[in-house]
Enzyme design. Structure first.
Site, PDB file in Angstrom:
ATOM      1  N   HIS A   1       0.850  -1.186   0.000  1.00  0.00           N
ATOM      2  CA  HIS A   1       0.000   0.000   0.000  1.00  0.00           C
ATOM      3  C   HIS A   1       0.889   1.240   0.000  1.00  0.00           C
ATOM      4  O   HIS A   1       1.949   1.254   0.644  1.00  0.00           O
ATOM      5  CB  HIS A   1      -0.893   0.020   1.234  1.00  0.00           C
ATOM      6  CG  HIS A   1      -1.965  -1.019   1.224  1.00  0.00           C
ATOM      7  ND1 HIS A   1      -3.235  -0.758   1.673  1.00  0.00           N
ATOM      8  CD2 HIS A   1      -1.962  -2.312   0.841  1.00  0.00           C
ATOM      9  CE1 HIS A   1      -3.976  -1.846   1.563  1.00  0.00           C
ATOM     10  NE2 HIS A   1      -3.218  -2.814   1.057  1.00  0.00           N
TER      11      HIS A   1
ATOM     12  N   GLU B   1       0.694   3.979   1.531  1.00  0.00           N
ATOM     13  CA  GLU B   1       0.962   4.517   2.863  1.00  0.00           C
ATOM     14  C   GLU B   1       2.075   3.749   3.569  1.00  0.00           C
ATOM     15  O   GLU B   1       2.957   4.352   4.191  1.00  0.00           O
ATOM     16  CB  GLU B   1      -0.307   4.454   3.736  1.00  0.00           C
ATOM     17  CG  GLU B   1      -1.470   5.250   3.185  1.00  0.00           C
ATOM     18  CD  GLU B   1      -2.433   4.424   2.322  1.00  0.00           C
ATOM     19  OE1 GLU B   1      -3.631   4.726   2.328  1.00  0.00           O
ATOM     20  OE2 GLU B   1      -1.970   3.485   1.629  1.00  0.00           O
TER      21      GLU B   1
ATOM     22  N   CYS C   1      -3.490   0.396   7.068  1.00  0.00           N
ATOM     23  CA  CYS C   1      -2.672   1.600   6.951  1.00  0.00           C
ATOM     24  C   CYS C   1      -2.974   2.583   8.082  1.00  0.00           C
ATOM     25  O   CYS C   1      -2.057   3.235   8.595  1.00  0.00           O
ATOM     26  CB  CYS C   1      -2.890   2.250   5.593  1.00  0.00           C
ATOM     27  SG  CYS C   1      -2.269   1.211   4.238  1.00  0.00           S
TER      28      CYS C   1
END
Length: 160
Positions: free
Chosen positions: A52, A54, A85
């Site tokens: 991801h 993030e 996240c």
């Protein structure tokens, strides 16, 4: 730099992700002085379930400062973070979160839940929602419209 410039960088990272067939999410982390210390774009389709934007930005920022505690930092991301996240932001002690589009299906910073502001946790973030929301949402909508036509190809994405 300011939040608009940081979001511009996050949107550029999201565009790069889309050109690689990834869901277009981009994230940057800035320190107290406004320097970008971490960048990330989605990399899940490349075979990383933790890829991801993030998480990638958090890891890069931690390496940049040599500490897992990202106190005094701000994350700017194009899409509301998911539960994983959001938990990483809390655990990394990020101070502030600025995000573009809300995510009613997976967002955990106000949509489905609100991990980053939960008073039961030992750390909470200041959250600014809907920053450059129209642009972030339009990017996602364009990506999914093109994806319905078939696999995203770099040339087709850039011409879209």
């Amino acid at each position: 730099m300011n939040a608009a410039q940081w979001m511009e960088e996050a949107l550029t990272l999201a565009e790069e992700a889309a050109a690689e067939g990834e869901i277009p999410v981009g994230a940057v982390i800035v320190d107290r002085e406004g320097r970008v210390i971490g960048r990330g774009r989605n990399r899940r389709e490349a075979g990383d379930p933790l890829g991801h934007a993030e998480l990638i930005a958090i890891a890069e920022a931690a390496r940049a400062i040599g500490d897992w505690r990202l106190e005094g930092t701000t994350m700017i991301v194009t899409l509301e973070p998911c539960a994983m996240c959001a938990g990483a932001l809390v655990n990394a002690r990020v101070e502030r979160l600025i995000f573009g589009a809300s995510d009613p299906k997976a967002g955990f910073c106000g949509s489905l839940g609100n991990l980053v502001e939960d008073p039961r946790l030992n750390h909470r973030l200041e959250v600014i929602r809907g920053f450059e929301e129209d642009r972030a949402r339009a990017l996602l909508q364009r990506f999914f419209q093109q994806l319905r036509k078939g696999p995203i190809e770099t040339e087709r994405w850039q011409s879209g």
